[in-house]
Design a protein around this motif. Sequence first.
Motif, short mmCIF file in Angstrom:
data_model
loop_
_atom_site.label_atom_id
_atom_site.label_comp_id
_atom_site.label_asym_id
_atom_site.label_seq_id
_atom_site.Cartn_x
_atom_site.Cartn_y
_atom_site.Cartn_z
N VAL A 126 -90.95 -12.96 -18.44
CA VAL A 126 -91.23 -12.86 -19.88
C VAL A 126 -92.58 -13.53 -20.13
N ARG A 127 -93.47 -12.80 -20.77
CA ARG A 127 -94.83 -13.28 -21.00
C ARG A 127 -95.13 -13.21 -22.50
N ILE A 128 -95.41 -14.36 -23.08
CA ILE A 128 -95.79 -14.43 -24.50
C ILE A 128 -97.09 -15.24 -24.57
N GLY A 129 -98.18 -14.55 -24.81
CA GLY A 129 -99.48 -15.21 -24.81
C GLY A 129 -99.76 -15.80 -23.43
N ALA A 130 -100.09 -17.09 -23.41
CA ALA A 130 -100.40 -17.76 -22.14
C ALA A 130 -99.16 -18.34 -21.47
N ARG A 131 -98.01 -18.28 -22.16
CA ARG A 131 -96.78 -18.86 -21.59
C ARG A 131 -95.95 -17.80 -20.89
N GLU A 132 -95.29 -18.21 -19.81
CA GLU A 132 -94.43 -17.30 -19.05
C GLU A 132 -93.15 -18.01 -18.65
N GLU A 133 -92.06 -17.23 -18.59
CA GLU A 133 -90.79 -17.72 -18.07
C GLU A 133 -90.23 -16.68 -17.11
N LEU A 134 -89.67 -17.17 -16.02
CA LEU A 134 -88.85 -16.33 -15.16
C LEU A 134 -87.42 -16.43 -15.64
N ILE A 135 -86.76 -15.31 -15.78
CA ILE A 135 -85.34 -15.28 -16.16
C ILE A 135 -84.58 -14.61 -15.02
N LEU A 136 -83.86 -15.43 -14.27
CA LEU A 136 -83.06 -14.93 -13.15
C LEU A 136 -81.60 -14.98 -13.56
N THR A 137 -80.92 -13.84 -13.51
CA THR A 137 -79.50 -13.76 -13.84
C THR A 137 -78.75 -13.16 -12.66
N VAL A 138 -77.74 -13.88 -12.19
CA VAL A 138 -76.88 -13.38 -11.12
C VAL A 138 -75.43 -13.49 -11.58
N HIS A 139 -74.59 -12.64 -11.04
CA HIS A 139 -73.16 -12.76 -11.33
C HIS A 139 -72.56 -13.76 -10.37
N HIS A 140 -71.74 -14.66 -10.91
CA HIS A 140 -71.17 -15.73 -10.08
C HIS A 140 -70.29 -15.18 -8.96
N ILE A 141 -69.83 -13.96 -9.06
CA ILE A 141 -68.98 -13.39 -8.02
C ILE A 141 -69.75 -13.17 -6.72
N ILE A 142 -71.09 -13.16 -6.79
CA ILE A 142 -71.88 -12.97 -5.57
C ILE A 142 -72.70 -14.20 -5.17
N VAL A 143 -73.04 -15.06 -6.12
CA VAL A 143 -73.89 -16.21 -5.81
C VAL A 143 -73.46 -17.40 -6.66
N ASP A 144 -73.44 -18.60 -6.02
CA ASP A 144 -73.18 -19.83 -6.77
C ASP A 144 -74.50 -20.58 -6.99
N GLY A 145 -74.43 -21.78 -7.56
CA GLY A 145 -75.63 -22.52 -7.90
C GLY A 145 -76.48 -22.87 -6.69
N TRP A 146 -75.85 -23.36 -5.61
CA TRP A 146 -76.60 -23.70 -4.41
C TRP A 146 -77.26 -22.44 -3.83
N GLY A 147 -76.51 -21.35 -3.79
CA GLY A 147 -77.05 -20.09 -3.27
C GLY A 147 -78.21 -19.59 -4.09
N THR A 148 -78.19 -19.86 -5.41
CA THR A 148 -79.31 -19.45 -6.26
C THR A 148 -80.58 -20.20 -5.89
N THR A 149 -80.44 -21.47 -5.52
CA THR A 149 -81.60 -22.24 -5.07
C THR A 149 -82.16 -21.66 -3.78
N VAL A 150 -81.28 -21.29 -2.84
CA VAL A 150 -81.74 -20.67 -1.60
C VAL A 150 -82.49 -19.38 -1.90
N LEU A 151 -81.92 -18.58 -2.80
CA LEU A 151 -82.55 -17.31 -3.21
C LEU A 151 -83.96 -17.57 -3.74
N LEU A 152 -84.09 -18.55 -4.64
CA LEU A 152 -85.39 -18.83 -5.25
C LEU A 152 -86.38 -19.37 -4.23
#
Length: 449
Positions: A126-152
């Motif tokens: 998401v890009r608004i002017g000079a600011r940006e955010e990454l929005i990562l959404t996963v379903h918990h049935i495939i990835v948990d919090g630790w796994g999300t860190t590995v993914l990133l």
Amino acid sequence: MNARPLVIPATAQQAARWHALRSARDRSVYHITWRLGCAGRVDFDALAAAWQTVTDRHDSLRARFVAHDGELDMVIQPAGDVTARLVEPDVPDVGQAAQEFLRLAVDLHTQEFHLDAGPLARLALVRIGAREELILTVHHIIVDGWGTTVLLNDLSAAYASLVRGEKPVFSSDAITFHRYAEKLRSEEARGRWRRSLDHWRTALDGAVLTTVAHDREPRRPTAVGDPGRTVQYRFTAQADSGRAALAQELGATPFSVMLAAWQIVLARGGEREPTVGVITMNRSTRSEQALVGFVSNSCLVRAMVDDQASIREVATAARDATWNLLAHQGVPFPVVHAALPEETRSRLTNIKLTLNYLGPIGRDLTLGDIGLTMLQGPNRAARADMTVAYWDGDDGTLAEIEYNTEVYEEETVVRMMRDMDDVLVMAAADVDRPVGGVRVLTRSAPAAR
């Protein structure tokens, strides 16, 4: 010739999550969305190519779920094209950018995942002017919090290579989730869980789930997916010092001291034998720690807190309970629950309070050489009455509490956290203080069956 999908039985945790979703009042309740503020300009083309790379690399990101004859299968699709999104809304008033970022995060978070079709992970810039955010959404049935860190971390490595014009290369092959699922089935088939199941039957005999007393009676029984919200609480420096000192003195983990503080608050609030949920990382090997998948497990911890016991004694008992929990965390909670006697099982359905230590999850994240900052999540549904997640940052301990807004006001949640803070401060001042002398404002109660 096209590769064929790999079909294997879903794990017990995945099957339980799938069944819970069928009756969830808000199906986004098991969406994990990380809002990540970007400290630099992101090359979207490189980001999209990196997302394709990590999806090809990790089989769990290509999973979907199909039910038949009362069983649930995980179908892992062959590598195929995936897309990342670039969202650039027109926001003429810069002062509204923060509000627009949150609105878009909520919108991306709540978009439905179709478990039988996939994909069950999505990435947007998401890009608004000079600011940006990454929005990562996963379903918990495939990835948990630790796994999300590995993914990133893998996404970051792939992005760094691509912006240099190089092909992404990783230091090791990916650990496949289907191998992990096969390992679980093998352990169950060989009776490797028998000792742990015996432990849980004994530990949970006579236990009754605990909750924080509701501020108001719900219009209907509370359930997974009720309206929810998150609030953050930063522990005081004195509380952090008390937790660290007591952990060092007892040879305990800081988590077990935090658990003891919560047990004291709940006991002094009315429930002398609090039983709460604990989320465990459940990754005891290096290969499991490198796995992108749903590996975490829920366990129940039961305490008996006597007024004459000291803070030190309650923390010692919590330390011992934590070590026992870690020794027996490998058995999926749905398997534990099914193995309990019917009377016990009926009392321990729908955990109401859960404590979750996130450790290093979400810290020191980057996208190539761009720093990422985790922002407050856009959750709008609650998994339980309250879920307290906390982690240790450079500037102290921060907690994020997800709570059911149909039965609680925010001030009740904050009051509970202040009570926990006060107990930890007391521990620093007088660890031998009897629990009966601790005063709290939180009120606890047995959870309704």
